[in-house]
Design an enzyme around this catalytic site. Sequence first.
Site, PDB file in Angstrom:
ATOM      1  N   ARG A 131      -2.202  -2.945  15.025  1.00  0.00           N
ATOM      2  CA  ARG A 131      -3.533  -2.701  14.460  1.00  0.00           C
ATOM      3  C   ARG A 131      -4.457  -3.920  14.492  1.00  0.00           C
ATOM      4  NH1 ARG A 131      -0.123   0.625  10.894  1.00  0.00           N
ATOM      5  NH2 ARG A 131      -0.474   2.763  11.567  1.00  0.00           N
ATOM      6  N   THR A 175       3.342  -3.862  12.065  1.00  0.00           N
ATOM      7  CA  THR A 175       2.274  -3.309  12.900  1.00  0.00           C
ATOM      8  C   THR A 175       0.874  -3.665  12.416  1.00  0.00           C
ATOM      9  OG1 THR A 175       2.370  -1.252  11.608  1.00  0.00           O
ATOM     10  CG2 THR A 175       3.671  -1.327  13.630  1.00  0.00           C
ATOM     11  N   GLU A 193      10.615   4.407   6.163  1.00  0.00           N
ATOM     12  CA  GLU A 193      11.504   5.559   6.341  1.00  0.00           C
ATOM     13  C   GLU A 193      12.969   5.155   6.527  1.00  0.00           C
ATOM     14  OE1 GLU A 193       8.564   7.120   5.324  1.00  0.00           O
ATOM     15  OE2 GLU A 193       8.019   6.057   7.143  1.00  0.00           O
ATOM     16  N   TRP A 252       2.953  -1.692   4.784  1.00  0.00           N
ATOM     17  CA  TRP A 252       2.778  -1.599   6.239  1.00  0.00           C
ATOM     18  C   TRP A 252       1.334  -1.606   6.727  1.00  0.00           C
ATOM     19  CZ3 TRP A 252       0.173   2.774   7.816  1.00  0.00           C
ATOM     20  CH2 TRP A 252       0.221   3.903   6.997  1.00  0.00           C
ATOM     21  N   ASP A 320       5.945  11.806   0.048  1.00  0.00           N
ATOM     22  CA  ASP A 320       5.599  10.747   1.000  1.00  0.00           C
ATOM     23  C   ASP A 320       4.125  10.368   0.910  1.00  0.00           C
ATOM     24  OD1 ASP A 320       6.183   8.813   2.973  1.00  0.00           O
ATOM     25  OD2 ASP A 320       5.423  10.123   4.545  1.00  0.00           O
ATOM     26  N   ARG A 344      -3.550   8.540   0.088  1.00  0.00           N
ATOM     27  CA  ARG A 344      -2.887   9.574   0.869  1.00  0.00           C
ATOM     28  C   ARG A 344      -2.698  10.858   0.058  1.00  0.00           C
ATOM     29  NH1 ARG A 344       1.609   7.379   4.991  1.00  0.00           N
ATOM     30  NH2 ARG A 344       3.002   9.161   5.191  1.00  0.00           N
TER      31      ARG A 344
END
Length: 588
Positions: A131, A175, A193, A252, A320, A344
Amino acid sequence: MNRFVLAAVVAISCLGTAVSAGVTEEDLANDQTSTDNVLTNGMGRHLQRYSPLETLNKDNVKNLVPAWAFSLGGEKQRGQESQPLVYDGVMYVTGSYSRMWAIDLKSGEEIWQYDARLPEGILPCCDVINRGAAIYGDNIYFGTLDARIVALDRKTGKTVWNKKIAEYKEGYSYTAAPLIVNGMVITGNSGGEFGIVGEVQARDAETGELVWTRPTIEGHMGTLNGEESTMTGTLNASWPGDMWKTGGGATWLGGSYDADTDTLIFGAGNPAPWNSWLRNAGEKNDGSGDNLYAASRLGIDPTTGEIKWHFQTTPREGWDFDGVNEVVAFTDKDGNKRFATADRNGFFYVLNRDDGKFIAAYPFVKDINWAKGIDENGRPIYNEEMRPGAPNTSSEDGKGQQVFAVPSFLGGKNWMPMSYSQKTGLFYVPSNEWGMDIWNEPISYKKGAAYLGAGFTIKPLFEDYIGSLKAMDPATGEVKWEYKNDAPLWGGTMATAGGLVFFGTPEGKFMALDDETGEELWSFQTGSGIVGQPITWEEDGEQYVSVMSGWGGAVPLWGGEVAKHVNYLNQGGMVWTFRLPKQLASAN
């Protein structure tokens, strides 16, 4: 040597030192207002993704034309989620499979390329993306899929140092774009995960040596200057048994920095495993099963790594709903200093910048059913019927009761960054309207293996669209306008003082909308889906805009029924750069 000559020599020497010093802390602090460069991911460490440039505006954006396009080449395509950086006539951009390029801004020609030598057995959860980078001094920094952070000489691309963040064989990766604050490189980690433990690390930018570490899960010890500092939280206060040891909470997406309060803000992802019954969630809502500090935003002292405050968006998380979404510092119309974050879980939160305390929350996607709302303390009012049932040990497959929860685990908003306009006072939030069938299953931890304990299938909510770009008022939660898109939106937005909102679609369109009405004013077909983050800058009196094009990311890998809607899209790997010619800047 007389004192006048000596003074001249010293002045020249100091000037030489300043030139060779490259990007400074002051440069980073002033990134948003200094419009000839783009030095930070987020176009400012507060992540507003707003440019004060107004040469390009609603009247002349139709005259925006391609300046050059740069191909990432080869077969290493997949998702291109990077945001370019611009400094001293050079663009720096990262690509899939942990690669970086330096590109001449005027010609679009390659200056150098760096290709990380990735080992066999890397375990990226959600595509082989990167990213973006960070720049400081004469170095450029970026992370790799085998959980390392690399410093390169920005002029040559040669390695200055290369440090290990975590062990990739255990499921860790990296990332996000690093963050530079006070001469330190600040990184998170990926791998939520796989039963890893989230952590924020600070390194000396010159040497790469660790200054401090701060785990995000209760029970783990932080470090400062090579020695243990303090424990995160209180052991077993909100985790049963030894589950904190593999508790998830990956950082992340990277973080932001609020200079006014001298605070780093990082989000922590889902607790591990997904199956909340294994973490003693059940029917409890007394705090003992909150699983701190997963699904939370953390305010961290940049000097010591100590946690100053936390706000948990989804206690007892079981869908999640990561808490990593970016936290954007802004000042509202009444002069109050606030944070905003679109989670989210489908709710848009406004927090106090001094202490992270809850102020307000608004739904920003439709048909949310896992919660009935948010209470006065910022905690969800759960609809427990929408929590996936406990695993059924008496059945052959062990599946618990299946529910259809909204939004899906890919979120009302996933990683794709929103922007804030200082002109309109609105946030421009890329979102998706979808839900999921989800159920729990038995699971046990195995190092380096997926640690979910759940199954799922994502489904669209509506026949005519999935993606939705919304203009939100943070004072009221009102959606001023909405742009609907057939495919899911998976890239970032950018707002400008010229009254424009830039973003791209998986269908390949790079677009500019009117920031007040949402009307489409300009578009360009880039040839592959856009999941990148646009930027703008000014050079020789002309305004430029750049974005990466290259379809990929989590949707085609995890999208279930939604993935079928986008399986026709072509991969790619291009950096598209556009300019508004001077002679057309005043043309209607």
